[in-house]
Design a protein around this motif. Sequence first.
Motif, short mmCIF file in Angstrom:
data_model
loop_
_atom_site.label_atom_id
_atom_site.label_comp_id
_atom_site.label_asym_id
_atom_site.label_seq_id
_atom_site.Cartn_x
_atom_site.Cartn_y
_atom_site.Cartn_z
N PHE A 274 45.83 52.79 28.69
CA PHE A 274 45.56 52.90 30.12
C PHE A 274 44.16 52.41 30.45
O PHE A 274 43.57 52.83 31.44
N LEU A 275 43.66 51.51 29.63
CA LEU A 275 42.43 50.81 29.96
C LEU A 275 42.69 49.99 31.24
O LEU A 275 43.73 49.34 31.35
N PRO A 276 41.77 50.00 32.18
CA PRO A 276 42.02 49.29 33.44
C PRO A 276 42.15 47.78 33.28
O PRO A 276 42.89 47.14 34.02
N LYS A 277 41.43 47.19 32.33
CA LYS A 277 41.47 45.73 32.18
C LYS A 277 41.37 45.37 30.70
O LYS A 277 40.35 44.91 30.21
N PRO A 278 42.46 45.58 29.93
CA PRO A 278 42.41 45.29 28.49
C PRO A 278 42.47 43.80 28.16
O PRO A 278 42.21 43.42 27.03
N PHE A 279 42.83 42.96 29.15
CA PHE A 279 42.91 41.52 28.94
C PHE A 279 42.22 40.81 30.11
O PHE A 279 42.38 41.22 31.26
N THR A 280 41.49 39.77 29.82
CA THR A 280 40.97 38.92 30.89
C THR A 280 42.01 37.86 31.23
O THR A 280 42.87 37.52 30.42
N GLY A 281 41.95 37.37 32.45
CA GLY A 281 42.84 36.30 32.85
C GLY A 281 44.17 36.74 33.43
O GLY A 281 44.94 35.92 33.93
N ASN A 337 34.97 49.49 31.43
CA ASN A 337 36.07 48.55 31.54
C ASN A 337 36.68 48.51 32.94
O ASN A 337 37.22 47.48 33.36
N SER A 338 36.60 49.62 33.68
CA SER A 338 37.25 49.68 34.99
C SER A 338 36.64 48.71 35.99
O SER A 338 37.29 48.32 36.97
N TYR A 339 35.38 48.31 35.78
CA TYR A 339 34.75 47.39 36.73
C TYR A 339 35.17 45.94 36.51
O TYR A 339 34.94 45.10 37.38
N ARG A 340 35.81 45.66 35.40
CA ARG A 340 36.44 44.35 35.23
C ARG A 340 37.66 44.23 36.15
O ARG A 340 38.01 43.14 36.60
N ARG A 341 38.32 45.35 36.39
CA ARG A 341 39.51 45.32 37.24
C ARG A 341 39.15 45.01 38.69
O ARG A 341 39.96 44.42 39.42
N LEU A 342 37.97 45.39 39.13
CA LEU A 342 37.58 45.16 40.52
C LEU A 342 37.14 43.71 40.72
O LEU A 342 36.04 43.41 41.17
N ASP A 343 38.02 42.81 40.34
CA ASP A 343 37.80 41.37 40.38
C ASP A 343 38.73 40.78 41.44
O ASP A 343 39.96 40.89 41.32
N PRO A 344 38.18 40.17 42.49
CA PRO A 344 39.02 39.73 43.61
C PRO A 344 40.04 38.67 43.27
O PRO A 344 40.96 38.39 44.05
N HIS A 345 39.95 38.05 42.09
CA HIS A 345 40.90 37.01 41.72
C HIS A 345 42.26 37.58 41.29
O HIS A 345 43.22 36.82 41.13
N VAL A 354 40.49 49.37 55.23
CA VAL A 354 41.88 49.82 55.24
C VAL A 354 42.74 48.72 55.83
O VAL A 354 42.30 47.99 56.73
N SER A 355 43.95 48.56 55.31
CA SER A 355 44.81 47.49 55.78
C SER A 355 46.27 47.88 55.62
O SER A 355 46.63 48.68 54.75
N LEU A 356 47.12 47.27 56.44
CA LEU A 356 48.56 47.46 56.30
C LEU A 356 49.11 46.62 55.17
O LEU A 356 50.04 47.03 54.46
N ILE A 357 48.56 45.41 54.99
CA ILE A 357 49.17 44.46 54.06
C ILE A 357 48.22 43.91 53.01
O ILE A 357 48.67 43.46 51.96
N ASP A 358 46.92 43.90 53.26
CA ASP A 358 45.97 43.28 52.34
C ASP A 358 45.77 44.16 51.11
O ASP A 358 45.16 45.22 51.19
N ARG A 359 46.27 43.71 49.96
CA ARG A 359 46.18 44.51 48.76
C ARG A 359 44.81 44.43 48.10
O ARG A 359 44.58 45.03 47.06
N GLY A 360 43.89 43.68 48.71
CA GLY A 360 42.51 43.70 48.26
C GLY A 360 41.71 44.82 48.90
O GLY A 360 40.54 45.03 48.56
#
Length: 484
Positions: A274-281, A337-345, A354-360
């Motif tokens: 349950f690492l937030p970002k165990p793989f890049t890319g 590791n969790s801050y790798r997940r907060l990558d807008p790509h 807050v948004s209805l549809i924007d998953r960012g």
Amino acid sequence: MEINNPAQSGNQLRDFLELSYARLEELNLLAKDRAELKTQKELQDEYTAYLKKEHRIKAVTLCFTDIEGRLHMLDYDKKFLLDSISNLTFDGSSIRGFTPQHESDLRLEVDWSSIRYFPSDIFGPGKIAFFASVLTRDRKPYHSDFRGQLKVLTQELKKKQGLTAYAAMEIEGFVVDGANAEQLYRENHGFKLISSGGYFHSLPMDKLRQFIDACAEAQRAMGFKNEKDHPEVAPSQFEMNFSYADVLRAADNVQFYKLICRQVARSMGMTATFLPKPFTGINGSGMHTNFSLAKSGKNIFYDRRGKDGLSKVAWDFILRVLNHAPEICLVLNSSVNSYRRLDPHFEAPNQIKVSLIDRGSMIRIPVGNEKTTRIEVRSVAPDANPYLVLYTLMRTGLEGQKLQKDDSKRDRIRFLPDNIYDAIATFKASKLITHILGADNKDKFAAFKLAAADRSPKALGTKIKSSEIIFHHEVTNQLLWGDF
């Protein structure tokens, strides 16, 4: 006289409780209903009588969680537990984040409403489990036990305001090849995917699908009331969704969900991480937290005439969470590791909006009706302490200051911290965090996060470092901490 071969007669000698999955599900759902109707005293009388009568139960597992979110499990001999219910003690100084050595004795108080009957093929035969509250020597709730703190908070909200908080967590994870792959990350030079597919791509009977099926079956047997189970967007990634519950049971479900996944993966020669970002890319994993409040059986986040179908109560809650988002980010994203997940790509929910549809967006408003309307906090990482997350979100949303919006100006997009050092600094400077968590919890949590951060390079870079894996708070590799 004929003597049987011990290897052949072992199963006959060990007459321990082993129930079918159908019977387990029935018992666990009945126990949930019973917990909503009876007092702790009534439940204690019922379950102690049951334990005395049921001779096939050999041990009772008591579960509690430390401040960083690690689940701890103590197996008590059934007879010892029944004789010592009022005096169950343990050494708190041995638990990271609990008491110092000179005041180490802590107590466990069984939460009789939390009983779970275990699948014997995953946890061993003859066992049932309860969660326990951690108490001080003088039997007061221990301030660093956030399951206990969350329980007290929900009781107070119910008593003083008639409010009940509900949640459901959508927990993503990865399955990788080999047992103990996290501990062996450095030696193995990373993780190895078991599937190259993506969203819904896993075929029947392949490794990922077998893993998901086995986990989902066990979760249903434990009363999770699963809704859907599927591979996620990234290769070897999974998600199994289960129904809404009051926040305390929802957090308990998170702890057992992760435990079941780890147990099943290990039995198949793999590792559930349950690492937030165990793989890049590729996409990382989140723990999207769906939350609502109810009063007198009605969802008070819903208003048919309100903006986007939300009530003023819901909008006030959202604006408080958004206003304090940088301060609480360390609670929601508590590892390097969790801050790798907060990558807008990669659909990262790093925008403080807050948004209805924007998953960012940090918070999304899913489609809902008078029963299902809720907010979805998408920025929560799957390695966060679920009790601490819900406690912090609830108190922030109810007690924080609202974000002031100027409709005459275009909103400037704000972003969550992109590294743990900035998150720690903002957390430590927050008056709200001191108010809701207390100075001691604030200081120790920040110190633990800084100790882990200092074992990795300050700049994340593009390559995942072995240090952010092997020194992660959920990776059970205590020996390495002393070898740093």
